[in-house]
Design a protein around this motif. Structure first.
Motif, PDB file in Angstrom:
ATOM      1  N   ASP A  49      33.909  51.640  15.032  1.00 42.56           N
ATOM      2  CA  ASP A  49      32.615  50.961  15.012  1.00 42.56           C
ATOM      3  C   ASP A  49      32.153  50.665  16.438  1.00 42.56           C
ATOM      4  O   ASP A  49      32.957  50.410  17.336  1.00 42.56           O
ATOM      5  CB  ASP A  49      32.716  49.639  14.241  1.00 42.56           C
ATOM      6  N   GLU A  50      30.836  50.673  16.621  1.00 39.14           N
ATOM      7  CA  GLU A  50      30.281  50.372  17.933  1.00 39.14           C
ATOM      8  C   GLU A  50      30.475  48.900  18.271  1.00 39.14           C
ATOM      9  O   GLU A  50      30.301  48.020  17.422  1.00 39.14           O
ATOM     10  CB  GLU A  50      28.796  50.695  17.971  1.00 39.14           C
ATOM     11  N   VAL A  51      30.840  48.638  19.514  1.00 37.19           N
ATOM     12  CA  VAL A  51      30.891  47.289  20.074  1.00 37.19           C
ATOM     13  C   VAL A  51      30.181  47.352  21.418  1.00 37.19           C
ATOM     14  O   VAL A  51      29.992  48.428  21.993  1.00 37.19           O
ATOM     15  CB  VAL A  51      32.342  46.769  20.235  1.00 37.19           C
ATOM     16  N   TYR A  52      29.781  46.206  21.908  1.00 41.55           N
ATOM     17  CA  TYR A  52      28.980  46.140  23.125  1.00 41.55           C
ATOM     18  C   TYR A  52      29.751  45.369  24.180  1.00 41.55           C
ATOM     19  O   TYR A  52      30.275  44.286  23.909  1.00 41.55           O
ATOM     20  CB  TYR A  52      27.621  45.509  22.807  1.00 41.55           C
ATOM     21  N   ALA A  53      29.817  45.949  25.383  1.00 40.27           N
ATOM     22  CA  ALA A  53      30.653  45.391  26.437  1.00 40.27           C
ATOM     23  C   ALA A  53      29.822  45.049  27.668  1.00 40.27           C
ATOM     24  O   ALA A  53      28.823  45.709  27.969  1.00 40.27           O
ATOM     25  CB  ALA A  53      31.742  46.393  26.820  1.00 40.27           C
ATOM     26  N   ALA A  54      30.271  44.026  28.370  1.00 42.27           N
ATOM     27  CA  ALA A  54      29.683  43.646  29.653  1.00 42.27           C
ATOM     28  C   ALA A  54      30.811  43.320  30.605  1.00 42.27           C
ATOM     29  O   ALA A  54      31.805  42.707  30.216  1.00 42.27           O
ATOM     30  CB  ALA A  54      28.776  42.433  29.491  1.00 42.27           C
ATOM     31  N   GLU A  55      30.653  43.766  31.845  1.00 41.15           N
ATOM     32  CA  GLU A  55      31.608  43.384  32.879  1.00 41.15           C
ATOM     33  C   GLU A  55      30.824  43.036  34.128  1.00 41.15           C
ATOM     34  O   GLU A  55      29.808  43.656  34.434  1.00 41.15           O
ATOM     35  CB  GLU A  55      32.646  44.473  33.140  1.00 41.15           C
ATOM     36  N   LEU A  56      31.283  42.002  34.798  1.00 42.01           N
ATOM     37  CA  LEU A  56      30.688  41.566  36.053  1.00 42.01           C
ATOM     38  C   LEU A  56      31.576  42.071  37.175  1.00 42.01           C
ATOM     39  O   LEU A  56      32.764  41.766  37.220  1.00 42.01           O
ATOM     40  CB  LEU A  56      30.584  40.038  36.094  1.00 42.01           C
ATOM     41  N   ILE A  57      30.981  42.858  38.059  1.00 41.99           N
ATOM     42  CA  ILE A  57      31.706  43.442  39.179  1.00 41.99           C
ATOM     43  C   ILE A  57      31.234  42.769  40.463  1.00 41.99           C
ATOM     44  O   ILE A  57      30.029  42.667  40.713  1.00 41.99           O
ATOM     45  CB  ILE A  57      31.447  44.969  39.266  1.00 41.99           C
ATOM     46  N   ALA A  58      32.191  42.302  41.269  1.00 48.54           N
ATOM     47  CA  ALA A  58      31.850  41.685  42.550  1.00 48.54           C
ATOM     48  C   ALA A  58      31.301  42.747  43.488  1.00 48.54           C
ATOM     49  O   ALA A  58      31.752  43.899  43.468  1.00 48.54           O
ATOM     50  CB  ALA A  58      33.079  41.026  43.169  1.00 48.54           C
ATOM     51  N   SER A  59      30.343  42.376  44.297  1.00 44.93           N
ATOM     52  CA  SER A  59      29.812  43.302  45.293  1.00 44.93           C
ATOM     53  C   SER A  59      30.897  43.623  46.303  1.00 44.93           C
ATOM     54  O   SER A  59      31.581  42.724  46.792  1.00 44.93           O
ATOM     55  CB  SER A  59      28.614  42.675  46.011  1.00 44.93           C
ATOM     56  N   PRO A  60      31.065  44.913  46.625  1.00 46.04           N
ATOM     57  CA  PRO A  60      32.097  45.255  47.605  1.00 46.04           C
ATOM     58  C   PRO A  60      31.686  44.808  49.005  1.00 46.04           C
ATOM     59  O   PRO A  60      30.507  44.666  49.295  1.00 46.04           O
ATOM     60  CB  PRO A  60      32.168  46.775  47.520  1.00 46.04           C
ATOM     61  N   SER A  61      32.671  44.553  49.825  1.00 44.40           N
ATOM     62  CA  SER A  61      32.425  44.214  51.224  1.00 44.40           C
ATOM     63  C   SER A  61      33.188  45.228  52.071  1.00 44.40           C
ATOM     64  O   SER A  61      34.016  45.974  51.558  1.00 44.40           O
ATOM     65  CB  SER A  61      32.901  42.788  51.514  1.00 44.40           C
ATOM     66  N   PRO A  62      32.928  45.250  53.377  1.00 47.15           N
ATOM     67  CA  PRO A  62      33.646  46.212  54.222  1.00 47.15           C
ATOM     68  C   PRO A  62      35.171  46.052  54.161  1.00 47.15           C
ATOM     69  O   PRO A  62      35.897  47.007  54.362  1.00 47.15           O
ATOM     70  CB  PRO A  62      33.132  45.914  55.623  1.00 47.15           C
ATOM     71  N   HIS A  63      35.651  44.845  53.865  1.00 45.13           N
ATOM     72  CA  HIS A  63      37.086  44.580  53.867  1.00 45.13           C
ATOM     73  C   HIS A  63      37.703  44.512  52.483  1.00 45.13           C
ATOM     74  O   HIS A  63      38.911  44.362  52.347  1.00 45.13           O
ATOM     75  CB  HIS A  63      37.378  43.271  54.620  1.00 45.13           C
ATOM     76  N   GLN A  64      36.877  44.579  51.438  1.00 42.36           N
ATOM     77  CA  GLN A  64      37.405  44.427  50.078  1.00 42.36           C
ATOM     78  C   GLN A  64      36.606  45.303  49.112  1.00 42.36           C
ATOM     79  O   GLN A  64      35.373  45.253  49.103  1.00 42.36           O
ATOM     80  CB  GLN A  64      37.305  42.956  49.662  1.00 42.36           C
ATOM     81  N   PRO A  65      37.276  46.119  48.303  1.00 44.06           N
ATOM     82  CA  PRO A  65      36.552  46.947  47.333  1.00 44.06           C
ATOM     83  C   PRO A  65      35.994  46.081  46.208  1.00 44.06           C
ATOM     84  O   PRO A  65      36.368  44.917  46.054  1.00 44.06           O
ATOM     85  CB  PRO A  65      37.634  47.895  46.814  1.00 44.06           C
ATOM     86  N   SER A  66      35.113  46.687  45.421  1.00 48.13           N
ATOM     87  CA  SER A  66      34.585  45.941  44.283  1.00 48.13           C
ATOM     88  C   SER A  66      35.717  45.661  43.299  1.00 48.13           C
ATOM     89  O   SER A  66      36.690  46.393  43.217  1.00 48.13           O
ATOM     90  CB  SER A  66      33.476  46.737  43.599  1.00 48.13           C
ATOM     91  N   ARG A  67      35.575  44.568  42.551  1.00 49.44           N
ATOM     92  CA  ARG A  67      36.592  44.208  41.568  1.00 49.44           C
ATOM     93  C   ARG A  67      35.916  43.512  40.386  1.00 49.44           C
ATOM     94  O   ARG A  67      34.857  42.906  40.532  1.00 49.44           O
ATOM     95  CB  ARG A  67      37.670  43.321  42.173  1.00 49.44           C
ATOM     96  N   ARG A  68      36.557  43.609  39.239  1.00 48.58           N
ATOM     97  CA  ARG A  68      36.014  42.973  38.045  1.00 48.58           C
ATOM     98  C   ARG A  68      36.274  41.480  38.107  1.00 48.58           C
ATOM     99  O   ARG A  68      37.405  41.038  38.289  1.00 48.58           O
ATOM    100  CB  ARG A  68      36.643  43.579  36.797  1.00 48.58           C
ATOM    101  N   LEU A  69      35.209  40.704  37.909  1.00 50.93           N
ATOM    102  CA  LEU A  69      35.321  39.245  37.911  1.00 50.93           C
ATOM    103  C   LEU A  69      35.415  38.671  36.505  1.00 50.93           C
ATOM    104  O   LEU A  69      36.039  37.637  36.292  1.00 50.93           O
ATOM    105  CB  LEU A  69      34.103  38.620  38.604  1.00 50.93           C
ATOM    106  N   TRP A  70      34.758  39.339  35.546  1.00 46.48           N
ATOM    107  CA  TRP A  70      34.682  38.799  34.193  1.00 46.48           C
ATOM    108  C   TRP A  70      34.248  39.928  33.270  1.00 46.48           C
ATOM    109  O   TRP A  70      33.523  40.830  33.676  1.00 46.48           O
ATOM    110  CB  TRP A  70      33.649  37.678  34.159  1.00 46.48           C
ATOM    111  N   ASN A  71      34.707  39.908  32.032  1.00 48.23           N
ATOM    112  CA  ASN A  71      34.246  40.900  31.060  1.00 48.23           C
ATOM    113  C   ASN A  71      34.380  40.371  29.641  1.00 48.23           C
ATOM    114  O   ASN A  71      35.119  39.426  29.378  1.00 48.23           O
ATOM    115  CB  ASN A  71      34.979  42.229  31.225  1.00 48.23           C
ATOM    116  N   THR A  72      33.643  41.006  28.734  1.00 45.70           N
ATOM    117  CA  THR A  72      33.696  40.656  27.320  1.00 45.70           C
ATOM    118  C   THR A  72      33.287  41.858  26.494  1.00 45.70           C
ATOM    119  O   THR A  72      32.582  42.745  26.980  1.00 45.70           O
ATOM    120  CB  THR A  72      32.777  39.453  26.987  1.00 45.70           C
ATOM    121  N   THR A  73      33.737  41.894  25.257  1.00 45.20           N
ATOM    122  CA  THR A  73      33.316  42.886  24.270  1.00 45.20           C
ATOM    123  C   THR A  73      32.898  42.115  23.024  1.00 45.20           C
ATOM    124  O   THR A  73      33.623  41.236  22.570  1.00 45.20           O
ATOM    125  CB  THR A  73      34.477  43.855  23.936  1.00 45.20           C
ATOM    126  N   GLN A  74      31.720  42.461  22.495  1.00 49.92           N
ATOM    127  CA  GLN A  74      31.157  41.741  21.356  1.00 49.92           C
ATOM    128  C   GLN A  74      30.748  42.733  20.268  1.00 49.92           C
ATOM    129  O   GLN A  74      30.440  43.885  20.558  1.00 49.92           O
ATOM    130  CB  GLN A  74      29.943  40.923  21.790  1.00 49.92           C
TER     131      GLN A  74
END
Length: 175
Positions: A49-74
């Motif tokens: 069945d279809e579910v809907y997902a959201a993830e919040l990704i931090a903006s990358p900086s020169p010293h740190q790659p992007s990373r997931r801050l929060w996520n959910t599936t509904q």
């Protein structure tokens, strides 16, 4: 009329969007906010069945790659909006609802360290504003405010009877 994005060579992949790394596929809907980028997608649960997902990704900086801050599936778009605490504009919601799942949903909410507590996503840094950039598969880049304005102009009818309020929205492509 669609706006040209400058990407014309089909042999070369399109440029990555903010918060997207070389190993990260684009999501059908991406909404930039001050604290990063929301990626919205349609996935399939174990039953198919279809579910809907959201993830919040931090903006990358020169010293740190992007990373997931929060996520959910509904289980449905309304529950996803409720979890996020903000409206998904109709033009973005159609992209999610009208597509096949792009992959399997995670078994449970996956959190990478460090993460945000659930109530932190409701702070202004993680909420879209009228000027937030919205990218949608198959549609030109636009702003969150423009999509909300379009929602209120042509796709919504509201009936109110005492404390009950009903919003009826028309899907894109429907007369």
């Amino acid at each position: 009329m669609p706006q040209h994005d400058g990407h014309t060579n089909p042999a070369v992949p399109p440029p990555r969007t903010p918060g997207q790394t070389a190993g990260t596929p684009p999501r059908p809907v991406e909404i930039e906010v001050a604290g990063g980028c929301w990626r919205l997608d349609t996935l399939a649960d174990k039953a198919g069945d279809e579910v809907y997902a959201a993830e919040l990704i931090a903006s990358p900086s020169p010293h740190q790659p992007s990373r997931r801050l929060w996520n959910t599936t509904q289980p449905d778009p309304a529950s996803l909006e409720e979890a996020l605490g903000w409206a998904i504009p109709h033009g973005a919601l159609n992209v999610l609802v009208d597509r096949s799942p792009s992959g399997p949903a995670p078994d449970k909410t996956t959190r990478e360290h460090p993460t945000l507590p659930d109530d932190a996503i409701h702070s202004p840094a993680y909420r879209p504003t009228r000027t937030s950039t919205v990218r949608r598969t198959g549609a030109p880049t636009t702003s969150y405010g423009r999509l909300l304005h379009t929602d209120n102009q042509a796709t919504r009818r509201r009936w109110t009877d005492g404390p009950i309020q009903i919003d009826v929205r028309r899907r894109a492509g429907c007369p």
